[in-house]
Scaffold this active site. Structure first.
Site, PDB file in Angstrom:
ATOM      1  N   ASP A 322      40.375  45.200  44.462  1.00  0.00           N
ATOM      2  CA  ASP A 322      39.076  44.531  44.342  1.00  0.00           C
ATOM      3  C   ASP A 322      37.949  45.479  43.958  1.00  0.00           C
ATOM      4  O   ASP A 322      36.841  45.024  43.647  1.00  0.00           O
ATOM      5  CB  ASP A 322      38.710  43.844  45.663  1.00  0.00           C
ATOM      6  CG  ASP A 322      39.559  42.621  45.935  1.00  0.00           C
ATOM      7  OD1 ASP A 322      40.018  41.993  44.960  1.00  0.00           O
ATOM      8  OD2 ASP A 322      39.778  42.298  47.116  1.00  0.00           O
ATOM      9  N   ARG A 353      39.080  39.975  35.418  1.00  0.00           N
ATOM     10  CA  ARG A 353      38.100  41.028  35.683  1.00  0.00           C
ATOM     11  C   ARG A 353      38.190  42.194  34.704  1.00  0.00           C
ATOM     12  O   ARG A 353      37.194  42.884  34.479  1.00  0.00           O
ATOM     13  CB  ARG A 353      38.249  41.517  37.129  1.00  0.00           C
ATOM     14  CG  ARG A 353      37.739  40.495  38.140  1.00  0.00           C
ATOM     15  CD  ARG A 353      37.911  40.934  39.575  1.00  0.00           C
ATOM     16  NE  ARG A 353      37.176  40.036  40.472  1.00  0.00           N
ATOM     17  CZ  ARG A 353      37.336  39.991  41.782  1.00  0.00           C
ATOM     18  NH1 ARG A 353      38.207  40.798  42.366  1.00  0.00           N
ATOM     19  NH2 ARG A 353      36.633  39.148  42.516  1.00  0.00           N
TER      20      ARG A 353
END
Length: 438
Positions: A322, A353
């Site tokens: 993350d 992402r």
């Protein structure tokens, strides 16, 4: 059509100074509510993150039959009935990927039916990675729309333990299987070739479960026997290292800065970003080490640093998956190339992402090379001056805002409302340190 809202970070004129506290860890907040709902008796929680994702999990636990009460800021009480019952309506998990996957694992062990759904972002995220092994244990699933996506309906109960070998290091998959295994016949085993975060194993023990964990190569073999009942307990949730990273990153890239984030979890499976920054030359120090909620905790201070690009070890990905967005933002200020590979999992988070960070940093004048399983950032003068698409992803938004604090020109992000899913106090905290974000 209503235009998208924006949030803008302007270059910091003076240095950043101060001490702040990270919000409660998101992973532990989800688990404390779910385990409390499965348990018999009362679970008292302090330090709970009160972001949108966690609130969605709290509502879900209540829908499954537990009593959930907010006692004050970060203080919650869950009174469990020793198991889940069929909910009266759809379980709406909002944007919470961890919430929906762990809840499915927990619910699978009980004789019930439940429909799970979420927002537009959650509806794009793969679910078979969890429903597959749960189906192998005996749970049944009806795909109500596209296969592999929510909304879906789970029919639980009558499970049998399995031995499941993970192909990717995923705490969500492991946790779902273990939670289902608590109410499955026989033994449930999860084999991890690489270690993933172990909050579930630690917290299960705190709730009275017997969980056996042994080293196996570079990973773990986790075993538990079915038929175990959890007992309510007290949970102190430490600060989230993923959230702490943003204030620390700002200090690293703004000249003259010194920022301390207090009460940060230092679980070895969550500190890959801090290890990477230190390898890049970051001035990071940890003080006041202690144990809270069964986890190592400390106060981390970051000071402005002249950073150098590094090759991030691929086997570190599970401990910082993350944090690659904020790492790539900081890498733009480092000398040389920062190479991040073996992180294809980033493409199936709240958004792709990798593509979004590549697009945003490129728009701000940074040299970035995109690969199928990663990307490479080459540091240099940071121009900024762009408005960045976030695809409603909180980490993409926060990472670009931190990036903008050291740029030559302001950086704006679209649709910043989703920051509230994980960090509702982000803007206020950054302003308190001296940032211009608004």
């Amino acid at each position: 059509m209503t235009p998208s809202s924006t949030l803008t970070a302007r270059p910091v004129v003076a240095s950043l100074k101060g001490a702040v506290r990270a919000p409660g860890d998101k992973s532990m907040s989800h688990r404390s509510l779910i385990f409390g709902g499965m348990a018999e008796g009362v679970t008292e929680i302090e330090g709970l993150l009160e972001g949108d994702d966690i609130l969605a999990t709290a509502r879900a636990v209540e829908a499954f039959g537990a009593k959930v009460e907010r006692l004050g800021e970060g203080r919650w009480r869950v009174t469990g009935q020793g198991g889940f019952t069929t909910p009266a309506s759809v379980i709406d998990c909002g944007n919470a990927g961890t919430g929906v996957r762990l809840l499915m694992g927990a619910a699978a062990g009980y004789d019930l039916s439940a429909t799970f759904d979420g927002d537009a972002s959650l509806r794009k995220r793969p679910m078979k990675r969890v429903t597959g092994p749960l189906a192998g244990m005996g749970a049944r699933f009806d795909w109500n729309a596209a296969e592999d996506r929510v909304p879906l309906t789970l029919h639980g109960g009558g499970l049998t333990g399995i031995e499941y070998v993970q192909t990717v290091a995923s705490a969500q998959i492991k946790s779902a299987i273990l939670l289902a295994g608590l109410n499955a016949a026989g033994e449930t085993v999860v084999v991890e070739p690489e270690k993933s975060r172990d909050h579930t194993e630690r917290m299960l023990r705190a709730f009275g479960a017997v969980v056996d964990v042994t080293e196996e190569g570079e990973g773990w073999r986790i075993r538990l026997t079915g038929g175990q009942t959890l007992s309510g307990t007290h949970v102190a949730v430490p600060g989230d290292p993923s959230s702490a990273a943003f204030a620390l990153a700002a200090a690293l890239i703004v000249p003259g800065s010194e920022v301390t984030v207090e009460g940060v979890m230092l679980n070895p499976q969550r500190t890959g970003l801090f290890d990477t920054w230190i390898e890049m030359g970051a001035d990071l120090t940890i003080a006041n080490r202690r144990v809270s909620g069964g986890e190592d905790v400390g106060d981390i201070t970051a000071r402005y640093s002249q950073l150098k690009g590094v090759v991030v070890p691929e086997d570190r990905a599970a401990s910082m998956i993350d944090e690659y967005p904020i790492l790539s933002a900081v890498a733009a200020y480092a000398e040389g190339r920062t190479i991040m590979r073996g992180i294809g999992e980033m493409r199936v988070k709240e958004s792709d992402r990798i593509s979004l960070m590549v697009a945003g940093l490129t728009a701000c004048g940074v040299a970035v090379e995109e690969e199928a399983e990663g990307f490479i950032v080459t540091g240099g003068p940071v121009k900024g001056g762009a408005t960045v698409a976030t695809a409603h992803d909180h980490r993409i938004a926060m990472s670009h805002l931190i990036f903008g604090l050291g740029a030559e020109q302001p950086v704006s992000v679209l649709d910043p409302e989703m920051i509230a899913t994980s960090f509702p106090g982000f803007v206020a905290m950054m302003k308190g340190l001296g940032c211009q974000v608004g």
